[in-house]
Design a protein around this motif. Structure first.
Motif, PDB file in Angstrom:
ATOM      1  N   ASP A   1      57.715  29.203  67.756  1.00  0.00           N
ATOM      2  CA  ASP A   1      56.479  28.834  68.375  1.00  0.00           C
ATOM      3  C   ASP A   1      55.772  30.026  68.971  1.00  0.00           C
ATOM      4  O   ASP A   1      54.582  29.697  69.249  1.00  0.00           O
ATOM      5  N   SER A   2      56.445  30.995  69.148  1.00  0.00           N
ATOM      6  CA  SER A   2      55.699  32.232  69.453  1.00  0.00           C
ATOM      7  C   SER A   2      54.594  32.611  68.537  1.00  0.00           C
ATOM      8  O   SER A   2      53.760  33.358  69.032  1.00  0.00           O
ATOM      9  N   ILE A   3      54.590  32.224  67.102  1.00  0.00           N
ATOM     10  CA  ILE A   3      53.503  32.523  66.449  1.00  0.00           C
ATOM     11  C   ILE A   3      52.134  31.729  66.834  1.00  0.00           C
ATOM     12  O   ILE A   3      51.101  31.927  66.306  1.00  0.00           O
ATOM     13  N   LEU A   4      52.288  30.853  67.799  1.00  0.00           N
ATOM     14  CA  LEU A   4      51.195  29.996  68.456  1.00  0.00           C
ATOM     15  C   LEU A   4      50.419  30.862  69.687  1.00  0.00           C
ATOM     16  O   LEU A   4      49.366  30.513  69.977  1.00  0.00           O
ATOM     17  N   THR A   5      51.242  31.481  70.487  1.00  0.00           N
ATOM     18  CA  THR A   5      51.002  31.943  71.552  1.00  0.00           C
ATOM     19  C   THR A   5      50.980  33.432  71.870  1.00  0.00           C
ATOM     20  O   THR A   5      50.210  33.994  72.662  1.00  0.00           O
ATOM     21  N   ASP A   6      51.660  34.345  70.930  1.00  0.00           N
ATOM     22  CA  ASP A   6      51.798  35.941  71.131  1.00  0.00           C
ATOM     23  C   ASP A   6      50.557  36.412  71.208  1.00  0.00           C
ATOM     24  O   ASP A   6      49.556  36.192  70.535  1.00  0.00           O
ATOM     25  N   ALA A   7      50.359  37.603  72.094  1.00  0.00           N
ATOM     26  CA  ALA A   7      49.294  38.253  71.901  1.00  0.00           C
ATOM     27  C   ALA A   7      48.596  38.799  70.583  1.00  0.00           C
ATOM     28  O   ALA A   7      47.547  38.690  69.943  1.00  0.00           O
ATOM     29  N   LYS A   8      49.730  39.182  69.547  1.00  0.00           N
ATOM     30  CA  LYS A   8      49.267  39.768  68.309  1.00  0.00           C
ATOM     31  C   LYS A   8      48.887  38.426  67.665  1.00  0.00           C
ATOM     32  O   LYS A   8      48.208  38.356  66.766  1.00  0.00           O
ATOM     33  N   ALA A   9      49.753  37.539  67.701  1.00  0.00           N
ATOM     34  CA  ALA A   9      49.499  36.210  66.937  1.00  0.00           C
ATOM     35  C   ALA A   9      48.082  35.762  67.319  1.00  0.00           C
ATOM     36  O   ALA A   9      47.368  35.300  66.224  1.00  0.00           O
ATOM     37  N   ARG A  10      47.768  35.623  68.359  1.00  0.00           N
ATOM     38  CA  ARG A  10      46.278  35.253  68.912  1.00  0.00           C
ATOM     39  C   ARG A  10      45.410  36.161  68.477  1.00  0.00           C
ATOM     40  O   ARG A  10      44.145  35.665  67.962  1.00  0.00           O
ATOM     41  N   GLU A  11      45.499  37.557  68.113  1.00  0.00           N
ATOM     42  CA  GLU A  11      44.757  38.298  67.545  1.00  0.00           C
ATOM     43  C   GLU A  11      44.549  37.823  66.132  1.00  0.00           C
ATOM     44  O   GLU A  11      43.487  37.893  65.534  1.00  0.00           O
ATOM     45  N   LEU A  12      45.713  37.413  65.531  1.00  0.00           N
ATOM     46  CA  LEU A  12      45.563  37.043  63.913  1.00  0.00           C
ATOM     47  C   LEU A  12      44.525  35.636  63.744  1.00  0.00           C
ATOM     48  O   LEU A  12      43.880  35.620  62.966  1.00  0.00           O
ATOM     49  N   TRP A  13      44.837  34.964  64.700  1.00  0.00           N
ATOM     50  CA  TRP A  13      44.257  33.545  64.699  1.00  0.00           C
ATOM     51  C   TRP A  13      42.722  33.572  64.821  1.00  0.00           C
ATOM     52  O   TRP A  13      41.957  33.141  64.345  1.00  0.00           O
ATOM     53  N   LYS A  14      42.638  34.818  65.743  1.00  0.00           N
ATOM     54  CA  LYS A  14      40.870  34.930  65.942  1.00  0.00           C
ATOM     55  C   LYS A  14      40.377  35.403  64.933  1.00  0.00           C
ATOM     56  O   LYS A  14      39.281  35.096  64.527  1.00  0.00           O
ATOM     57  N   HIS A  15      41.008  36.337  64.107  1.00  0.00           N
ATOM     58  CA  HIS A  15      40.531  36.471  62.761  1.00  0.00           C
ATOM     59  C   HIS A  15      40.299  35.470  61.972  1.00  0.00           C
ATOM     60  O   HIS A  15      39.282  35.546  61.077  1.00  0.00           O
ATOM     61  N   TYR A  16      41.547  34.833  61.413  1.00  0.00           N
ATOM     62  CA  TYR A  16      41.416  34.004  60.544  1.00  0.00           C
ATOM     63  C   TYR A  16      40.443  32.774  60.899  1.00  0.00           C
ATOM     64  O   TYR A  16      39.881  32.249  60.100  1.00  0.00           O
ATOM     65  N   ILE A  17      40.743  32.119  62.028  1.00  0.00           N
ATOM     66  CA  ILE A  17      39.914  30.971  62.558  1.00  0.00           C
ATOM     67  C   ILE A  17      38.846  31.553  63.131  1.00  0.00           C
ATOM     68  O   ILE A  17      37.666  30.759  62.376  1.00  0.00           O
TER      69      ILE A  17
END
Length: 461
Positions: free
Chosen positions: A298-314
């Motif tokens: 679940d950390s892939i949904l919330t962690d700071a680095k994960a949010r950075e990734l989703w910001k780029h992809y999404i």
């Protein structure tokens, strides 16, 4: 007694040689493959033949077997891959003789491919369930794999040279279920299509030699000579970009396997987090319009680095993160106790408009290996129906208590935290254990990091 039980009972013979369950299945793989190769289409070198082993006993048998393993590891193609870095752990000639005769008595080569494949997968499942801690690292529960495959529909003839892959394939659980799914479509194939399906459609990569070997064997028993690579998916600069149409995978959890930021790769987010790096790798090797389903913590949904990734992809419209399935608590017990996991479904090259979240966790009893096992009908059937027929998540969907839609505007408002946790839920099955579980995961990750640092310091001392 079924075939799996007969094969498993041989394990009791080999325990006297000091083997664990994984050792046993590996040694059995060598012997079963020798049996099939000797009577089938795969040519084996002289002095590596099953019929010769049947006629031997005592030291002559163990010496013959050891020489055969040494010879086979040098062979090209599937033989050399199956017998890569072989180690004979059967020291007792009487035990080896019993197993050779037992396999011969079963009549293994007379069994259908479906029976062989089912029996071997049964062995792998038992190894994961009954082996030492960590044995489940390369075994994903079959009901979960089946649900993922049922919705993502890996049709290897959907387009010309359609390729299905698992970038952390372990013993090829995802790939075998994908192959079974395709076979169940009962399509009439031309000779060329059949050859493509058997030799070119399925791909994978695995870091550790034992699950790699078992994965090759697993696919072979399903009638597929899979294109599996032994090596690291992340820490390499030799990557075939935009290579696959469909990726289904369960990358390793935790920090084990991480050796820092992968400098060989041109990833958008620089991190040593192995799950984030696997997501970046998967996006890179997917073809445009390709789809993926990834089992992740679940950390892939919330962690700071994960949010950075989703910001780029999404945020930049690089992929459509259309569905998230939150898995029941205990899905990976006892191998990853306390870890909460999800499945992220995405399609490369399409913009995200809505993120649909299916909650198979809230108000669902925790899964337990024996008393409350994971079941397809109980835990995933409703999700499969709600997902819809379109494998890219484009079917018309209806919101429900468990299946909720979240707009792109909501994603941006949450700064690309795509967990969509219902913070006000006070179910007795969730809070406050949610926070305790998260603390456990954090401590486990920190401990693994310390062990990794200690190993580095010991090597350099």
């Amino acid at each position: 007694m079924d075939i799996t039980n007969k094969l498993w009972n041989f394990c009791h013979i080999l325990r006297h040689d000091g083997m664990d369950y994984a050792d046993y299945v590996e040694q059995l793989t060598y012997l079963l493959f020798l049996k099939m190769a000797d009577e089938g289409s795969i040519k084996v070198p002289v002095h590596c033949r099953w019929r010769d082993m049947l006629a031997l006993d005592g030291d002559a048998l163990t010496d013959y077997y050891n020489r055969a393993l040494d010879t086979l590891r040098k062979e090209p193609g599937l033989l050399g891959q199956i017998f890569q870095e072989p180690i004979s752990k059967i020291k007792n000639a009487t035990n080896l003789k019993k197993i050779v005769e037992g396999i011969e008595e079963i009549g293994w080569t007379k069994l259908g491919k479906d029976v062989q494949g089912e029996a071997f997968e049964g062995l792998l499942e038992r190894t994961a369930n009954e082996g030492k801690k960590g044995a489940g690292q390369f075994f994903t529960p079959r009901p979960l794999i089946q649900a993922i495959v049922d919705v993502i529909k890996p049709d290897v003839l959907a387009t010309k040279k359609f390729k299905v892959a698992d970038v952390a394939c372990g013993t090829s659980g995802f790939l075998t279920v994908a192959a079974e799914w395709f076979q169940n479509q009962k399509k009439k194939l031309t000779a060329g299509e059949r050859r493509y399906v058997q030799k070119d459609a399925y791909h994978g990569q695995e870091l550790v030699v034992r699950p790699y070997r078992l994965g090759l064997m697993n696919m072979f028993l399903h009638g597929i000579e899979a294109n599996l690579i032994l090596g690291d998916s992340i820490y390499t600069d030799h990557v075939a970009t935009e290579a696959f149409d469909c990726i289904i995978t369960n990358p390793p959890f935790g920090t084990r396997g991480s050796i820092g930021v992968p400098k060989q790769r041109d990833f958008i987010v620089a991190t040593s987090n192995i799950q984030i790096n696997f997501v970046q790798h998967i996006h890179e090797v997917l073809k445009k319009q390709g789809r993926a389903a990834m089992v992740l913590p679940d950390s892939i949904l919330t962690d700071a680095k994960a949010r950075e990734l989703w910001k780029h992809y999404i945020g930049k419209g690089l992929c459509n993160v259309h569905t998230i399935l939150k898995l029941p608590r205990g899905t990976f017990n006892p191998y990853a106790t306390g870890v909460k996991a999800c499945v992220v479904f995405l399609q490369k090259g399409k913009k995200t408009k809505n993120v649909w979240v299916y909650d198979a966790r809230t108000s669902v009893e925790e899964v337990r290996k024996t008393s409350r096992p994971l079941e397809y009908q109980k835990h995933f059937a409703d999700f499969v129906e709600a997902y819809g027929q379109d494998p890219d998540g484009l079917s018309e969907r209806k919101e429900s208590e468990r299946f909720t839609k979240h707009t792109l505007a909501e994603v941006k408002e949450r700064d690309y935290d795509i967990s969509f946790v219902k913070m006000n839920t006070q179910s007795s099955l969730e809070a406050p254990s949610f926070y305790v579980d998260k603390l456990i995961v954090n401590f486990q990750q920190q401990l693994e990091g310390l062990y990794h640092l200690k190993n580095i310091l010991d090597e350099n001392s």
